[in-house]
Design a protein around this motif. Structure first.
Motif, PDB file in Angstrom:
ATOM      1  N   ASN A  58     -10.056 -25.498 -36.054  1.00 39.86           N
ATOM      2  CA  ASN A  58     -10.827 -25.602 -37.135  1.00 39.86           C
ATOM      3  C   ASN A  58     -12.237 -26.152 -37.077  1.00 39.86           C
ATOM      4  N   GLY A  59     -12.795 -25.704 -35.939  1.00 39.07           N
ATOM      5  CA  GLY A  59     -14.084 -25.823 -35.629  1.00 39.07           C
ATOM      6  C   GLY A  59     -14.879 -24.870 -34.534  1.00 39.07           C
ATOM      7  N   SER A  60     -15.827 -25.181 -34.208  1.00 41.39           N
ATOM      8  CA  SER A  60     -16.604 -24.443 -33.138  1.00 41.39           C
ATOM      9  C   SER A  60     -16.160 -24.553 -31.811  1.00 41.39           C
ATOM     10  N   ILE A  61     -15.477 -23.292 -31.384  1.00 36.41           N
ATOM     11  CA  ILE A  61     -15.007 -23.269 -29.858  1.00 36.41           C
ATOM     12  C   ILE A  61     -16.133 -23.215 -29.066  1.00 36.41           C
ATOM     13  N   ALA A  62     -15.908 -23.860 -27.933  1.00 37.70           N
ATOM     14  CA  ALA A  62     -17.086 -23.629 -26.854  1.00 37.70           C
ATOM     15  C   ALA A  62     -16.358 -23.069 -25.610  1.00 37.70           C
ATOM     16  N   GLY A  63     -14.906 -23.511 -25.464  1.00 41.40           N
ATOM     17  CA  GLY A  63     -13.970 -22.944 -24.339  1.00 41.40           C
ATOM     18  C   GLY A  63     -12.550 -23.243 -24.503  1.00 41.40           C
ATOM     19  N   PHE A  64     -12.093 -22.660 -23.580  1.00 39.11           N
ATOM     20  CA  PHE A  64     -10.486 -22.687 -23.663  1.00 39.11           C
ATOM     21  C   PHE A  64      -9.911 -22.713 -22.385  1.00 39.11           C
ATOM     22  N   GLU A  65      -8.863 -23.093 -22.202  1.00 37.30           N
ATOM     23  CA  GLU A  65      -8.084 -23.119 -20.872  1.00 37.30           C
ATOM     24  C   GLU A  65      -6.658 -22.773 -21.034  1.00 37.30           C
ATOM     25  N   LEU A  66      -5.880 -21.730 -20.746  1.00 36.23           N
ATOM     26  CA  LEU A  66      -4.585 -21.523 -20.823  1.00 36.23           C
ATOM     27  C   LEU A  66      -3.600 -21.546 -19.698  1.00 36.23           C
ATOM     28  N   ASP A  67      -2.709 -22.131 -19.764  1.00 35.78           N
ATOM     29  CA  ASP A  67      -1.422 -21.944 -18.584  1.00 35.78           C
ATOM     30  C   ASP A  67      -0.652 -20.561 -19.060  1.00 35.78           C
ATOM     31  N   VAL A  68      -0.734 -19.771 -18.122  1.00 35.40           N
ATOM     32  CA  VAL A  68       0.111 -18.530 -18.370  1.00 35.40           C
ATOM     33  C   VAL A  68       1.106 -18.032 -17.279  1.00 35.40           C
ATOM     34  N   SER A  77      -6.398 -15.771 -13.511  1.00 33.94           N
ATOM     35  CA  SER A  77      -5.518 -15.640 -12.360  1.00 33.94           C
ATOM     36  C   SER A  77      -4.286 -15.622 -12.883  1.00 33.94           C
ATOM     37  N   ASP A  78      -3.035 -15.123 -12.034  1.00 33.93           N
ATOM     38  CA  ASP A  78      -1.861 -15.131 -12.521  1.00 33.93           C
ATOM     39  C   ASP A  78      -1.401 -16.294 -13.414  1.00 33.93           C
ATOM     40  N   LEU A  79      -1.852 -17.356 -13.143  1.00 30.26           N
ATOM     41  CA  LEU A  79      -1.541 -18.623 -13.851  1.00 30.26           C
ATOM     42  C   LEU A  79      -2.320 -19.067 -14.863  1.00 30.26           C
ATOM     43  N   LYS A  80      -3.636 -18.859 -14.908  1.00 31.83           N
ATOM     44  CA  LYS A  80      -4.647 -19.437 -15.725  1.00 31.83           C
ATOM     45  C   LYS A  80      -5.505 -18.252 -16.477  1.00 31.83           C
ATOM     46  N   VAL A  81      -5.907 -18.556 -17.501  1.00 35.84           N
ATOM     47  CA  VAL A  81      -6.947 -18.187 -18.409  1.00 35.84           C
ATOM     48  C   VAL A  81      -8.032 -18.892 -18.826  1.00 35.84           C
ATOM     49  N   LEU A  82      -9.172 -18.766 -18.528  1.00 32.17           N
ATOM     50  CA  LEU A  82     -10.381 -19.616 -18.595  1.00 32.17           C
ATOM     51  C   LEU A  82     -11.539 -19.151 -19.256  1.00 32.17           C
ATOM     52  N   ALA A  83     -12.121 -19.575 -20.316  1.00 30.59           N
ATOM     53  CA  ALA A  83     -13.205 -18.885 -20.864  1.00 30.59           C
ATOM     54  C   ALA A  83     -14.185 -19.994 -21.529  1.00 30.59           C
ATOM     55  N   PHE A  84     -15.431 -19.668 -21.638  1.00 31.02           N
ATOM     56  CA  PHE A  84     -16.267 -20.712 -22.130  1.00 31.02           C
ATOM     57  C   PHE A  84     -17.792 -20.268 -22.191  1.00 31.02           C
ATOM     58  N   THR A  85     -18.398 -20.880 -23.159  1.00 30.40           N
ATOM     59  CA  THR A  85     -19.819 -20.553 -23.387  1.00 30.40           C
ATOM     60  C   THR A  85     -20.808 -21.014 -22.352  1.00 30.40           C
ATOM     61  N   ILE A  86     -21.949 -20.206 -21.963  1.00 30.81           N
ATOM     62  CA  ILE A  86     -22.663 -20.959 -20.869  1.00 30.81           C
ATOM     63  C   ILE A  86     -23.951 -20.952 -21.644  1.00 30.81           C
ATOM     64  N   ASP A  87     -24.355 -20.611 -22.837  1.00 24.26           N
ATOM     65  CA  ASP A  87     -25.295 -20.882 -23.546  1.00 24.26           C
ATOM     66  C   ASP A  87     -25.411 -21.650 -24.875  1.00 24.26           C
ATOM     67  N   GLY A  88     -24.158 -21.888 -25.163  1.00 23.30           N
ATOM     68  CA  GLY A  88     -23.880 -22.576 -26.473  1.00 23.30           C
ATOM     69  C   GLY A  88     -24.170 -22.141 -27.739  1.00 23.30           C
ATOM     70  N   LYS A  89     -24.553 -20.603 -27.603  1.00 21.67           N
ATOM     71  CA  LYS A  89     -25.069 -20.164 -28.797  1.00 21.67           C
ATOM     72  C   LYS A  89     -23.847 -19.369 -29.856  1.00 21.67           C
TER      73      LYS A  89
END
Length: 244
Positions: free
Chosen positions: A78-88, A108-120
């Protein structure tokens, strides 16, 4: 090294995705929000320090959902996503083609990680196409305010799925689960042996996803009943026996 920079982000990424253990001093330094864990929220805290609050932070987040269908992982909030981390887990390959510019994606086999590096490039929905099979066990989504939001996971099936009612025979409550692959009107109705309608379990629009339903037949006599499920052009029914 006495400074906070992109190298600190890479140390945390290696810890989360690469399984590289941090010693106590490193873990304490990496825990930017002092919650006792090192995760994507700490990465975003470092991004904020590097950017020196030079960008708009968007809307804060207080809820998040991960939707998994046969082709995409969709992270909504419900807001502005800047990053997320998933256990998979599973056997899968991610495609970062739809990732916003200025974002990094790691897996990796167990993680998915994504995030902004410039905040835009921030939005309330991020889509990651994939091939193979993936199961999302849990997740965290965060914003540029370093909110910690644990996500719910919704799995969207390829086809309509309706479980058997249980218990059957029953007295006086029976229940079942169903999953719908598209947004559609769903009608669940109960008929007696003569074909007369005796109850409406559900009648209305539902988004694609998984649901549960139950029927309390406390005001009905013992006998045979039929539960009919209609969603779009899909129809199925099941016979149940009420024993009092």
């Amino acid at each position: 090294d006495g400074s906070i920079n992109v190298l600190d982000i890479l140390v945390i990424v290696n810890s989360i995705v690469g399984g590289v253990s941090l010693n106590p001093a490193e873990a304490e330094a990496a825990d930017m929000n002092f919650d006792g864990s090192v995760n994507v929220v700490d990465i975003i805290a470092i991004v904020n320090i590097i950017l020196s609050d030079g960008v708009g932070k968007g809307e804060s987040i207080n809820d998040g959902t991960v939707i998994v269908n046969s082709e995409n992982i969709i992270i909504k909030s419900n807001g502005s996503i800047a990053g997320f981390e998933l256990d998979v887990n599973g056997d899968f390959t991610l495609n970062n083609a739809q990732l916003p510019s200025g974002w990094n994606l790691y897996q990796s086999d167990l993680k998915v990680l994504a995030f902004t590096i410039d905040g835009k490039q921030l939005s309330n929905e991020i889509t990651i196409p994939y091939t193979g099979t993936i199961h999302v066990q849990s997740g965290i989504v965060t914003d540029l305010y370093s909110s910690v939001v644990y996500t719910e996971t919704m799995v969207i099936p390829d086809t309509y799925v309706v479980s058997a009612l249980y218990p059957n025979p029953f007295n006086p409550v029976t229940q079942f689960e169903y999953a719908i692959p598209e947004d559609v009107n769903v009608n669940i109705t109960v008929y007696d042996a003569s074909g007369s309608k005796v109850a409406d379990i559900h009648n209305g629009f539902q988004n694609a996803g998984s649901y549960s339903a139950s029927w309390d037949a406390g005001n009905q006599p013992s006998g045979i009943y039929f539960v009919r499920f209609i969603a779009g052009e899909f129809t199925t029914s099941e016979k149940v026996m009420l024993l009092k």
